[in-house]
Design a protein around this motif. Sequence first.
Motif, mmCIF file in Angstrom:
data_model
loop_
_atom_site.group_PDB
_atom_site.id
_atom_site.type_symbol
_atom_site.label_atom_id
_atom_site.label_comp_id
_atom_site.label_asym_id
_atom_site.label_seq_id
_atom_site.Cartn_x
_atom_site.Cartn_y
_atom_site.Cartn_z
ATOM 1 N N UNK A 1 0.846 -1.190 0.000
ATOM 2 C CA UNK A 1 0.000 0.000 0.000
ATOM 3 C C UNK A 1 0.885 1.244 0.000
ATOM 4 N N UNK A 2 0.684 2.170 -0.947
ATOM 5 C CA UNK A 2 1.523 3.378 -0.982
ATOM 6 C C UNK A 2 1.354 4.216 0.275
ATOM 7 N N UNK A 3 2.457 4.733 0.762
ATOM 8 C CA UNK A 3 2.472 5.598 1.937
ATOM 9 C C UNK A 3 3.261 6.844 1.563
ATOM 10 N N UNK A 4 2.580 7.985 1.482
ATOM 11 C CA UNK A 4 3.227 9.254 1.128
ATOM 12 C C UNK A 4 3.112 10.174 2.336
ATOM 13 N N UNK B 1 10.376 0.970 -4.964
ATOM 14 C CA UNK B 1 10.882 1.657 -6.154
ATOM 15 C C UNK B 1 9.806 1.784 -7.228
ATOM 16 N N UNK B 2 8.965 0.745 -7.368
ATOM 17 C CA UNK B 2 7.862 0.838 -8.333
ATOM 18 C C UNK B 2 6.929 1.983 -7.952
ATOM 19 N N UNK B 3 6.553 2.034 -6.687
ATOM 20 C CA UNK B 3 5.633 3.076 -6.232
ATOM 21 C C UNK B 3 6.277 4.453 -6.362
ATOM 22 N N UNK C 1 -1.763 7.199 -6.120
ATOM 23 C CA UNK C 1 -0.950 5.977 -6.171
ATOM 24 C C UNK C 1 -1.769 4.747 -5.794
ATOM 25 N N UNK C 2 -2.643 4.892 -4.811
ATOM 26 C CA UNK C 2 -3.487 3.763 -4.430
ATOM 27 C C UNK C 2 -4.395 3.352 -5.586
ATOM 28 N N UNK C 3 -4.972 4.334 -6.284
ATOM 29 C CA UNK C 3 -5.805 4.011 -7.445
ATOM 30 C C UNK C 3 -4.969 3.389 -8.560
ATOM 31 N N UNK C 4 -3.773 3.914 -8.795
ATOM 32 C CA UNK C 4 -2.903 3.374 -9.848
ATOM 33 C C UNK C 4 -2.517 1.936 -9.542
ATOM 34 N N UNK C 5 -2.223 1.643 -8.276
ATOM 35 C CA UNK C 5 -1.856 0.274 -7.914
ATOM 36 C C UNK C 5 -3.007 -0.695 -8.166
ATOM 37 N N UNK C 6 -4.222 -0.273 -7.860
ATOM 38 C CA UNK C 6 -5.375 -1.136 -8.129
ATOM 39 C C UNK C 6 -5.647 -1.248 -9.626
ATOM 40 N N UNK C 7 -5.543 -0.140 -10.333
ATOM 41 C CA UNK C 7 -5.847 -0.149 -11.764
ATOM 42 C C UNK C 7 -4.828 -0.979 -12.549
ATOM 43 N N UNK C 8 -3.559 -0.930 -12.152
ATOM 44 C CA UNK C 8 -2.512 -1.687 -12.844
ATOM 45 C C UNK C 8 -2.364 -3.099 -12.306
ATOM 46 N N UNK D 1 -8.382 11.434 -6.753
ATOM 47 C CA UNK D 1 -8.291 11.404 -5.289
ATOM 48 C C UNK D 1 -9.612 11.730 -4.606
ATOM 49 N N UNK D 2 -10.527 12.395 -5.306
ATOM 50 C CA UNK D 2 -11.772 12.794 -4.663
ATOM 51 C C UNK D 2 -11.637 14.006 -3.776
#
Length: 695
Positions: free
Chosen positions: A81-84, A447-449, A106-113, A469-470
């Motif tokens: 899970x991305x943590x920024x 590194x991917x994130x 990033x969370x949406x991108x991780x799910x979409x990809x 992001x909403x």
Amino acid sequence: MDDEATTLPGGEQYDLAKVGAHWQQEIERAQRYFKSWVDRCTKIEKIYLQQNDQQSAKRRFPMLWANISVLQPAVYARVPQPVVERRFKDSQPVARMASELVERNLAFTADDADLDSLMRAVRDDFLLCARGTVWLRYEADFEPLDIGVEPSNAPALDMQGDNGGLTPEQITDERVCMDYVHWSDFLHSPARRWKDVTWVARRVPMTDEEFDKRFPEGRASLAANGAGSNHGTNQTERAQNEGKTNVWEIWCKTEDYTVWIADGCPTALEVSEPPLKLKGFWPCPRPAFGTLSTSSLIPVPDYVYYQGQCDEIDLLTKRINKLTDQLRLKIFYPSGDGSVSPAIEKAMRPENDTVMVPIPEWSAFTDKGGSNAIVTLPIDDVQKVIVACIEARKQLIEDVYQITGISDIVRGDTQASETATAQRIKSQWGSIRIRDRQSELARFARDIVALAGEIICDQFQPETLMLVSGIQLPTMQQKQMAQMQMQQAQMGAQQAAMRAQQMGQPAPPAQPPQMPPEVQKMMEQPTIDEVTQLLRNDSIRGFRIDIETDSTIEPDEDAEKQRRMEFVQMVGGFMQQAGAIAQQTPMLVPVMVETLLFAARGFRAGRQLENTLEQVGAQLAQTATAPKPPPEPTPEQMIDLKTTQVKAQAEAMKAQTGLAQAQIEQRTTIEQARSDMAARAMEQARNQQQPGAMQ
């Protein structure tokens, strides 16, 4: 495609034929460099999938498959899970909002990809071949440039996100794509360390439609050279690549360009500037490497270190299976005897597991030891050999576990006689050998994130950031308009007061115009322009925003609960002690708030409450340091105050009455003086008239 030169936007010119010939040599040199590793990995993959020999595979012990199955959930079990976060955890609204926007994107991108499936594929390559790779791309959809231009004639987006000169306003959809790259489709320049690599490349199988869309003029070059038709070395690869053209995408760091070249084609298809300006230049993170030496970047698969033991295990397994086939009832009986043989066969009824051997010369057989009507073959010796083989194989399996470092705890194997302390020690130290693998995959996921976050910060438009992001943030123009409206309202109130004074009317009470709640909330938020400016600035972004991932291994639920309980206990105990101090010394409230935030930021479990604690802490500190209103008077004080007010009013009335009497007396005295003066004047006038009259 004819041999011609291509000119980059920077002014550099490249001959496609020379560039193609150069990179064909580089690709072939790299393939020779990695050939021994590729051949070794191909054999290991066949062993893992039991593809060598279907007949002999039935008599093999699947040691490699068993070890990989144990290590798979141990080194990677859940999607990261991305943590920024703000790097220094300070209170900065712009940095905080930028972190929130990037984290949600990033969370949406991780799910979409489908980052989870990518990480599992990389994990399998990492455990089998000691290398796993992922490639990132930026894609966007555009609207037509002109109303009269058909969508099919609009400039198309290439595979790396080149927008063909379109303006950002024409972007309708943006996304970061993550492509899994098979271990045999990835190449890089020979080097000792990853920082010494000068170019990276990946092989992309394209269908005819994809190839013609991406390279409209490239079909002529392929037809002239007969290239791009290499479909693989085995039946599976040929079936997968049938009808596809293998194209190499090359990123060269020293020349600062990207090259597209078909497999075996001496002419480059395209030379262009890198479509993504990344900090590390590469569109892929450093591969997840297994065992490496300091001499080269050719990894060594783990199976190499216990392949000899696996071969011996397979040999013993075959021997055990063959000896097991001998564990059947074998009966010898006399044949040819018309009265005895049919009776024996009828009584024994041979089944699949019974072997009956007729002996023609039964008398000679009985002379050599047979004294009964039937004789069975002894199998005790065979059983002893099987037991010995099983013990030897068991020892070899233990040797493999010692080599690989797979402990009993990792395999879920334990003994009832072990104490809880012994199991805790084994759990702590038994998995220490695989922690490097866990850390390597966690680093690779981070590194991917980070790469995806860099692409999002550099490429995504503000509208996309807010839409995904909403979170809706005001623009600088909206804030300025709101401020102008407030200023106009204030000027209107001042003008109304001035008009009232000019007309002699009482001025209205001076009250500043109140903002609507939604406008006030908007003014408190940072603008999307400020957030975008921070995200676009690479130097500031690196210092103020830190992109990480949480753990990729299966968490211990008890440990997670313990951390949360520790956090709750810490906050509860601190607030209980701080409450008493705050009542006695309000000036220490800001210090206690900062102390609580300092402690909460050290807990991963407290990250979700950090913003709430900051807001509540700021309100408490402001309330504690604000000047307190005077205390309300008691009933006795109210009575004394009223009595004092009555006395003061009476004295004021008395003073006013005395002043009025004094004024009356003064007026009386003045009038009396005026009367006296008039009488004297009249008397003097009479005195002056009498002597004249007498004369």
